[in-house]
Design an enzyme around this catalytic site. Sequence first.
Site, short mmCIF file in Angstrom:
data_model
loop_
_atom_site.label_atom_id
_atom_site.label_comp_id
_atom_site.label_asym_id
_atom_site.label_seq_id
_atom_site.Cartn_x
_atom_site.Cartn_y
_atom_site.Cartn_z
N CYS A 157 -0.13 -21.01 -22.42
CA CYS A 157 -1.17 -20.99 -21.42
C CYS A 157 -1.46 -22.15 -20.71
O CYS A 157 -2.02 -22.26 -19.40
CB CYS A 157 -2.38 -20.83 -22.13
SG CYS A 157 -2.53 -19.22 -22.98
N HIS B 127 -7.91 -22.15 -16.68
CA HIS B 127 -7.09 -21.02 -17.33
C HIS B 127 -8.08 -19.98 -17.72
O HIS B 127 -9.31 -20.44 -18.16
CB HIS B 127 -6.48 -21.66 -18.60
CG HIS B 127 -6.04 -20.37 -19.74
ND1 HIS B 127 -5.11 -19.53 -19.00
CD2 HIS B 127 -6.06 -20.27 -20.80
CE1 HIS B 127 -4.91 -18.75 -20.25
NE2 HIS B 127 -5.58 -19.32 -21.34
N ASN C 214 -6.37 -12.48 -20.07
CA ASN C 214 -5.55 -13.86 -20.34
C ASN C 214 -4.23 -13.53 -19.98
O ASN C 214 -3.50 -12.89 -20.69
CB ASN C 214 -5.90 -14.22 -21.79
CG ASN C 214 -5.23 -15.62 -22.20
OD1 ASN C 214 -4.23 -16.16 -21.40
ND2 ASN C 214 -5.51 -16.42 -23.23
#
Length: 318
Positions: free
Chosen positions: A114, A245, A275
């Site tokens: 990520c 993020h 996500n």
Amino acid sequence: MTIRAAVKGIGHYLPERVMENEEFTKRIDTSDEWIRTRTGIERRHIVAEGQTTADIGARAARAALADAGMTIDDIDAIIVATSTPDFTFPSAATMMQAELGMQRGFAFDVQAVCAGFVYALTNADGLIRTGQANRVLVIGAETFSRLMDWDDRSTSVLFGDGAGAVVLAAEDGDRGILGADLNSDGRYRDLLYADGGTSTGSIGVLRMQGREVFRHAVEKLATTAHTALGRAGLTAADVDWIVPHQANLRIISATAAKMGLPMEKVVVTVQDHGNTSAASIPLALSVGKQRGQIKPGDVVVTEAIGGGLAWGAVVIRL
């Protein structure tokens, strides 16, 4: 003369299929309310059969190039942040290079899960500052739906697919990447990982200790953002937008609060994308620009944490 890596174009691509929270109730013990209240996620995009990471990354790249008023012939290098490449090798970057018709320069992948896009931005900044490249296409692209255990309600509801990209170019002035901070700590690798690879002979599925990841995320994200701002000679008071993020709305809110910034200064897309790992920051940048939130001259902080654990932040004046 101060040469910086300036953002010249931003673009994204999302697969056509939209998967609403309600779809999960047919398979696992969950509800739309349960997912929304714990994550802020309402829906996510899922790649079609036969659609690949290289394909969606190339589509986002074309959008960024169009926004920059450039063609692939103007690009010297491609850096792709991904944890879901189509093959172990060659790299997703070289596959996108071929798809885009780029026959010169170089291309490579960055794997920091990520946090991959902030790592890729920092690498691109280094290439430009040292004169290795004048224009770099930085892409975040993920097909995390192919790493999901769809029977695990703690992880399957969180992730989606997508891609985003930015074009960076050498420019003399005060616009561009102003500061960055990168970190990792392999002692925490068991908190978030995929249980496949060459050691198992399979691609595996994603495993996560969500509560522990949350605990690390808020502290580490706020700290890395302040460190990057310090290296840029700025403070939180100078920030126009946080583009974090997009993992979990509670993490995003808690991090903003710890930085002393209101949610009105945060670009939030997690509700629509879930996500998307390394794709989430460039996706949010692109959507924020389309919404009219992010404007030229704005100071933007991007920050992310992912498996490794790996985390970091980049400060950019657009």
